[in-house]
Write a protein that holds these residues in place. Structure first.
Motif, PDB file in Angstrom:
ATOM      1  N   LEU A  28       0.826  -1.207   0.000  1.00  0.00           N
ATOM      2  CA  LEU A  28       0.000   0.000   0.000  1.00  0.00           C
ATOM      3  C   LEU A  28       0.864   1.262   0.000  1.00  0.00           C
ATOM      4  CD1 LEU A  28      -2.818  -0.986   2.528  1.00  0.00           C
ATOM      5  CD2 LEU A  28      -3.000  -0.809   0.053  1.00  0.00           C
ATOM      6  N   ASN A  29       1.950   1.221   0.784  1.00  0.00           N
ATOM      7  CA  ASN A  29       2.832   2.396   0.809  1.00  0.00           C
ATOM      8  C   ASN A  29       3.480   2.627  -0.553  1.00  0.00           C
ATOM      9  OD1 ASN A  29       2.297   2.992   3.479  1.00  0.00           O
ATOM     10  ND2 ASN A  29       3.992   1.786   4.261  1.00  0.00           N
ATOM     11  N   ARG A  30       3.920   1.535  -1.192  1.00  0.00           N
ATOM     12  CA  ARG A  30       4.533   1.697  -2.509  1.00  0.00           C
ATOM     13  C   ARG A  30       3.524   2.263  -3.514  1.00  0.00           C
ATOM     14  NH1 ARG A  30       6.798  -3.280  -1.051  1.00  0.00           N
ATOM     15  NH2 ARG A  30       5.218  -4.396  -2.253  1.00  0.00           N
ATOM     16  N   GLU A  31       2.319   1.695  -3.512  1.00  0.00           N
ATOM     17  CA  GLU A  31       1.305   2.197  -4.436  1.00  0.00           C
ATOM     18  C   GLU A  31       0.940   3.647  -4.122  1.00  0.00           C
ATOM     19  OE1 GLU A  31      -3.177   0.980  -6.071  1.00  0.00           O
ATOM     20  OE2 GLU A  31      -2.184  -0.186  -4.508  1.00  0.00           O
ATOM     21  N   GLY A  32       0.847   3.966  -2.798  1.00  0.00           N
ATOM     22  CA  GLY A  32       0.549   5.339  -2.424  1.00  0.00           C
ATOM     23  C   GLY A  32       1.639   6.302  -2.872  1.00  0.00           C
ATOM     24  N   ARG A  33       2.919   5.882  -2.717  1.00  0.00           N
ATOM     25  CA  ARG A  33       4.014   6.760  -3.174  1.00  0.00           C
ATOM     26  C   ARG A  33       3.950   6.958  -4.678  1.00  0.00           C
ATOM     27  NH1 ARG A  33       6.846   3.204   0.286  1.00  0.00           N
ATOM     28  NH2 ARG A  33       7.326   4.140   2.319  1.00  0.00           N
ATOM     29  N   ASP A  34       3.712   5.861  -5.420  1.00  0.00           N
ATOM     30  CA  ASP A  34       3.649   5.987  -6.883  1.00  0.00           C
ATOM     31  C   ASP A  34       2.515   6.927  -7.300  1.00  0.00           C
ATOM     32  OD1 ASP A  34       5.756   4.248  -7.005  1.00  0.00           O
ATOM     33  OD2 ASP A  34       4.525   2.475  -7.363  1.00  0.00           O
ATOM     34  N   ARG A  35       1.323   6.724  -6.715  1.00  0.00           N
ATOM     35  CA  ARG A  35       0.185   7.577  -7.085  1.00  0.00           C
ATOM     36  C   ARG A  35       0.423   9.024  -6.659  1.00  0.00           C
ATOM     37  NH1 ARG A  35      -5.468   4.255  -6.021  1.00  0.00           N
ATOM     38  NH2 ARG A  35      -5.014   2.470  -7.357  1.00  0.00           N
ATOM     39  N   LEU A  36       1.003   9.204  -5.447  1.00  0.00           N
ATOM     40  CA  LEU A  36       1.258  10.563  -4.983  1.00  0.00           C
ATOM     41  C   LEU A  36       2.251  11.275  -5.890  1.00  0.00           C
ATOM     42  CD1 LEU A  36       0.946  12.789  -2.888  1.00  0.00           C
ATOM     43  CD2 LEU A  36       2.713  11.689  -1.529  1.00  0.00           C
ATOM     44  N   MET A  37       3.347  10.599  -6.258  1.00  0.00           N
ATOM     45  CA  MET A  37       4.340  11.242  -7.111  1.00  0.00           C
ATOM     46  C   MET A  37       3.775  11.525  -8.505  1.00  0.00           C
ATOM     47  SD  MET A  37       6.786  11.878  -5.195  1.00  0.00           S
ATOM     48  CE  MET A  37       7.778  12.555  -6.514  1.00  0.00           C
TER      49      MET A  37
END
Length: 641
Positions: A476-485
């Motif tokens: 979830l953190n990886r996906e959140g970082r990708d979407r946020l960036m």
């Protein structure tokens, strides 16, 4: 397999596994290659005394009736070995610790558990654990429901607090607006009163001039009546005619002036009436304003009371939050206690392993001592039989008749007593040194081994669940970082373009600050208007900050556009040139995207650039009316005309 249809009392699983062994894995289905057939019960020889039927402790299909009827349960290995010689054809004995004695002499020691016994024990253990697991799941579900309810209450309280703050802010805004209206009305009333005073003074001056002209005319007529000489009168008349002509001219001028003054007086009277009506209207408006001011003061008091009531709400919310934190701390303490229990279980497992190894060593030593004692016993019996045979051979008398045959009294001390006593003491010490034999040691060790295995399994399940949870959090953190960036880069691109367009130059960008992880980082707006160096948004002027905020707002809007966009007084802090750029940007977005913009504004340039205007006017005192103007249609009609 038929083992799935068998139910056995707790503690007799090993006995059933020893009695049936691998036969439990056969099926009751007649189509299977190896299966049990249902046969009618037959009368069998009763089991040896002291052995209980195994069927008393087992609920099994009818196919196992004959087999279970021929199996008896004994307490320990000693009873099994003693009663094994009394078994008839087809019978067998089992012990609760896994020993087996068959009618044909086949024997299995109690230290060899079978797979079927282990499976039955595990199934009974599973049946015991399943209700506990259901209770735990219900407790977890109840705790989750309580947590969700607490979260809902907290969110509702936050929403209510935000709505209350908005209402208080709106009340203060309305109060300030009413105060400004009251001040403006007071100023207008003073100006109208000044104008009314000036008009009254002008009217009094005109009336004085008219009275003076009437007095002069009366004096001229009096002087004319006093003349008596005709010639002189004629001359006087001629002179007076000239004078009369002059006076008539003067009178005409006076009359015209009088008429003008009368007309002006009438106009002034009408104006006074109009002023009085207007003053009455202003007085009525002032009374209405005072009434509204009273209402606003009342609403202000009510808002104050509501604010005082809401001032207690944060404390209640804080109490609820403290209660929730207490529950969270209780949950943490429960987790800590569970971890302590796990550690204690692991410690108990280690102690159990050491105890098991010590028990196995003690058991091996006891078996060795038992074997040595049995060999000594056998040797003593052989020695006794040898001595008895030698006594019978040499003395021709039974050993128990030796004392009578030799004439020694039974109460008399036996010969060589020291040697016999020493030997007796040594044998007693050896017997005491052997100690009692724990016949349930293997069964207890097996139970401990099962508990340890269960704890290991639960620990592995817990570690696997923690690993899966951490893996899910990481994903979830990886996906959140990708979407946020991705969203950050898209918004940053729109922001750079819109900033340059709104300022007519310059540059700007967004920057993540204070952390390496984008999920924990802050956001800083860096802007450089034309002619200025790059700096943070907080160091810009008010108009530049407003225009930068507009660029940021539209950058986010272009990233995720909506069908309707409402902008409230966005152009208020902007000058005319920036308002023109802002209106051009809104017009371009309205025509290039499927978005309708609703602008709340008082700026003339913004209103001139709109397609349709909506406003509120007061045609009569206290009567508001909504007015709309379609500028696009008006331009089309003007072009047609």
């Amino acid at each position: 397999p038929v083992v799935d249809a068998v139910t056995v009392e707790t503690g007799y699983e090993t006995a059933l596994g020893a009695g049936l062994g691998e036969d439990l894995s056969a099926s009751a289905d007649s189509a299977a290659p190896a299966h049990w057939r249902r046969l009618t019960p037959v009368s069998m020889t009763p089991l040896p005394g002291g052995a209980l039927p195994l069927a008393r402790f087992v609920m099994a299909p009818a196919e196992l009736t004959r087999r279970l009827a021929a199996i008896g349960v004994v307490e320990d290995a000693a009873d099994g070995a003693r009663l094994a010689e009394l078994l008839t054809f087809g019978q067998r004995l089992v012990s609760r610790d896994g020993g087996l004695w068959r009618w044909d002499g086949y024997t299995v020691s109690p230290s060899a558990p079978t797979a079927a016994a282990t499976r039955l024990a595990q199934r009974n253990r599973l049946a015991e654990i399943r209700p506990r697991r259901e209770d735990a799941e219900r407790a977890i579900a109840a705790a989750q429901r309580a947590l969700n309810a607490a979260r809902t209450v907290h969110e509702t309280a936050v929403t209510r607090e935000r709505e209350t703050r908005e209402a208080v802010r709106a009340g203060f805004t309305a109060l300030n607006t009413a105060r400004e209206d009251h001040t403006r009305l007071g100023t207008a009333r003073v100006a109208e009163e000044s104008r009314l005073t000036a008009l009254i003074d002008a009217l009094k001056t005109a009336q004085g001039d008219r009275a003076e002209a009437d007095r002069e005319y009366g004096e001229a007529e009096t002087e004319l009546s006093q003349l008596d000489d005709p010639k002189a009168a004629r001359e006087s008349v001629n002179a007076m005619r000239v004078e009369l002509a002059a006076l008539r001219a003067t009178q005409a001028e006076k009359r015209s002036a009088h008429d003008r003054l009368i007309a002006e007086s009438e106009r002034r009277s009408e104006r006074l009436l109009s002023i009085e009506a207007e003053a009455a209207s202003w007085r009525q408006r002032a009374a209405g304003a005072e009434s509204r001011l009273g209402d606003l003061n009342q609403r202000r008091g009510e808002a104050g009371e509501e604010r005082n009531a809401l001032a207690k709400r944060p404390a209640e919310i804080e109490a609820q939050r403290n209660a929730l934190m207490t529950q969270v701390e209780d949950a943490d303490s429960k987790r800590s206690r569970a971890a302590d229990l796990l550690a204690a279980g692991e410690t108990a497992l280690s102690e159990a392993d050491r105890t098991l190894r010590a028990s196995e060593a003690s058991q091996a030593e006891a078996r060795e001592q038992l074997v040595r004692a049995e060999s000594r016993q056998e040797q003593a019996e052989r020695d006794r039989d040898t001595v008895a045979a030698r006594v019978r051979e040499k003395l021709d008398v039974a050993p128990d008749r030796i004392l009578a045959a030799t004439g020694i009294d039974e109460n008399e001390k036996l010969p060589d007593g020291d040697t016999a006593a020493t030997r007796l003491e040594r044998l007693m010490r050896e017997r005491d040194g052997m100690g009692p034999v724990n016949l349930r040691a293997e069964q207890e060790a097996e139970e401990l081994r099962e508990q340890v295995s269960t704890l290991h399994t639960e620990r592995e399940d817990l570690l696997a669940a923690i690993a899966r949870l951490r893996q899910g959090i990481g994903a979830l953190n990886r996906e959140g970082r990708d979407r946020l960036m991705a969203a950050f880069n898209q918004v940053n691109g729109h922001f750079e373009e819109l900033f340059t367009r709104l300022f007519g130059g310059g540059r700007a960008h967004l920057a993540l600050t204070e952390a390496d992880d984008p999920l924990d980082a802050g956001l800083e707006i860096m802007a450089s208007p034309p002619g200025k160096k790059l700096t943070t948004m907080s160091l810009l002027s008010g108009g530049e900050q407003a225009l930068t905020a507009v660029a940021m707002l539209f950058a986010v809007f272009l990233t995720n556009p909506a069908p309707i966009c409402v902008l409230d007084e966005v152009d208020a802090p902007l000058d005319d040139s920036n308002v023109d750029r802002f209106c051009s940007l809104v017009d371009e977005l309205a025509h290039s995207r499927e978005t309708r913009f609703l602008l709340v504004t008082h700026h003339r340039m913004t209103m001139a650039r709109m397609d349709r205007l909506f406003g509120v006017t007061m045609g009569e005192a206290g009567v508001s009316q909504l007015v709309s103007v379609d500028l696009t249609r008006a331009e089309a009609l003007r072009a047609t005309a």
